[in-house]
Design a protein around this motif. Structure first.
Motif, short mmCIF file in Angstrom:
data_model
loop_
_atom_site.label_atom_id
_atom_site.label_comp_id
_atom_site.label_asym_id
_atom_site.label_seq_id
_atom_site.Cartn_x
_atom_site.Cartn_y
_atom_site.Cartn_z
N ARG B 40 0.83 -1.21 0.00
CA ARG B 40 0.00 0.00 0.00
C ARG B 40 0.87 1.26 0.00
O ARG B 40 0.55 2.25 -0.63
CB ARG B 40 -0.93 0.00 1.22
N ASN B 41 1.99 1.20 0.72
CA ASN B 41 2.85 2.38 0.83
C ASN B 41 3.97 2.42 -0.22
O ASN B 41 4.88 3.23 -0.11
CB ASN B 41 3.43 2.46 2.24
N SER B 42 3.89 1.53 -1.20
CA SER B 42 4.95 1.51 -2.21
C SER B 42 4.51 2.09 -3.55
O SER B 42 5.31 2.22 -4.46
CB SER B 42 5.46 0.08 -2.40
N SER B 45 3.37 8.42 -4.16
CA SER B 45 2.52 9.37 -3.43
C SER B 45 2.49 10.69 -4.19
O SER B 45 2.93 10.77 -5.34
CB SER B 45 3.04 9.55 -2.01
N ARG B 51 6.56 6.19 -0.62
CA ARG B 51 6.89 6.56 0.76
C ARG B 51 8.07 5.75 1.31
O ARG B 51 8.18 4.57 1.01
CB ARG B 51 5.70 6.22 1.67
N ILE B 53 9.58 3.70 4.42
CA ILE B 53 8.93 2.94 5.49
C ILE B 53 9.93 2.73 6.63
O ILE B 53 11.03 2.23 6.41
CB ILE B 53 8.43 1.58 4.97
N ALA B 95 5.83 6.07 6.27
CA ALA B 95 4.89 5.09 6.80
C ALA B 95 5.62 4.39 7.95
O ALA B 95 6.82 4.11 7.83
CB ALA B 95 4.52 4.08 5.73
N HIS B 154 -1.01 4.51 7.08
CA HIS B 154 0.40 4.89 7.25
C HIS B 154 1.00 4.42 8.57
O HIS B 154 2.17 4.62 8.83
CB HIS B 154 0.55 6.42 7.16
#
Lengths: 250, 250
Positions: B40-42, B45, B51, B53, B95, B154
């Motif tokens: 999800r955070n890759s 953005s 992001r 991590i 994140a 996040h």
């Protein structure tokens, strides 16, 4: 060992424990609070009799391994039994001195999750907050019932962490309630350390982690129950518990 | 000891530690959560980059002394540094995987008292509840900011208690973040046990409290930082802390 010798040994152990303990920094304040609490609950209530006062101990004590404590031996106990029993004692008309481990379960909060603030509340659309529907009854009764007991003067909460704090506070409570004789009760649900490191034997700072093995030597904590019954509060009624081990094979 | 021997010794110690550890019962669930979180955070953005991590570890680990754990050696740490740093990492656009000791400080809750539910709320006259005026800002921002971080995907929170849980979870996080290379960071603020009792050496039930002395023998926990850097997540950026001892004479 005959009885006399055993008594002498226990007395010597008790003396060694208290001599070794770092003194409570707030013993004067605790004594004052206790005296006020006992006085307030000793005037006649509705039924013409003064309230019974019970000291409920709850949660586990710690035994520090260093004077400026980083490491300590802890006794696992959620404090569920002590917190629950406190609610029932209050309902039954007792005044309760709740001597509890910091962070353990509190009366009226048993049905709440581990982190009630973050788990029971949610933001509203206008960035205000509200209680989640599932928890609304539990949260409301926790706050209201707890407030009624404390503000009504029937619940006095005293927190401890170490075995040194716990036993010194129990001694103060014992001697403070002596004046009300058999109207006092002790309900000892705390998981008390069996072993401790005498304060003077401890290293002052953090044990250095150079060597491959660490050998920790602990001394047995004297059995204070008999001292409570014999010396501190000889007329009080005492209830204590043995750890219940459940043998289940997985 | 030459370097090769030292490496062999460390490897043997690491193997002995993990062989001795009781397996995590929820490792599959943790791995799944981590993979979803990383995925999800890759995606890119707002600024066109994925992001970063960071795994923030926080609070102290325990070293059990018995298999059905009643007693354990604990490392004192409030978790204040880890919780605070998590807030700043989130503000800076990271994140955060927050690997924390159960009951330690939570992000966005630093300015709240020990028992926020009972201390920050009060009953109203109609037996409803409201936030006490002094705490209204702190309570609102704790709940709202925490919710935004978690619901926004996040902030992933993973709790531990024992040194066995902590190091197995750190290993899973290390190997799970390996695929994002230098976009991963480890910020190791937890107070990790230096010594442990190997699981197989432990008594199964509560140590009996018959004898006057208790002698506890602990083995050094292998230095896992080098394993994290070398094997688990070789491209990640690592930050670790030495315990700061303040020498003050009273």
């Amino acid at each position: 060992m005959d009885t006399e010798n055993r008594t002498e040994t226990l007395e010597a152990q008790v003396k060694a424990f208290f001599d070794s303990a770092p003194p409570l920094h707030n013993s004067h304040e605790i004594t004052q609070k206790l005296n006020q609490f006992i006085q307030r609950n000793s005037s006649s209530s509705e039924n013409g009799e003064a309230r019974r006062i019970v000291c409920v101990t709850s949660g586990g004590t710690t035994a520090p391994l260093e004077q400026r404590c980083v490491r300590y031996v802890d006794n696992f106990s959620s404090g569920h039994r002590g917190a629950t029993s406190t609610e029932y004692f209050l309902k039954a008309g007792y005044a309760v001195i709740f001597l509890y481990r910091r962070g353990s379960f509190q009366p009226f909060c048993r049905s709440l999750p581990e982190d009630p603030l973050l788990e029971c509340f949610e933001p509203t659309n206008d960035l205000n907050i509200q209680v989640r529907k599932d928890y609304s009854k539990a949260v409301k009764s926790a706050i209201v019932d707890h407030h009624i007991a404390v503000a009504g003067g029937h619940l006095l909460k005293l927190p401890f962490s170490t075995i040194f704090e716990y036993l010194q506070m129990l001694q103060i409570i014992g001697t403070s309630t002596r004046c009300i004789g058999p109207r006092a009760m002790f309900y000892l649900a705390a998981a008390v350390s069996d072993y401790y490191v005498p304060w003077k034997d401890m290293v002052e700072h953090k044990i250095q982690s150079g060597s491959h093995l660490l050998d920790v030597k602990l001394v047995q904590v004297p059995k204070m129950l008999s001292v409570l019954r014999k010396d501190w509060a000889p007329l009080a009624f005492c209830v204590s518990f043995k750890v219940l081990m459940v043998f289940v094979r997985h």
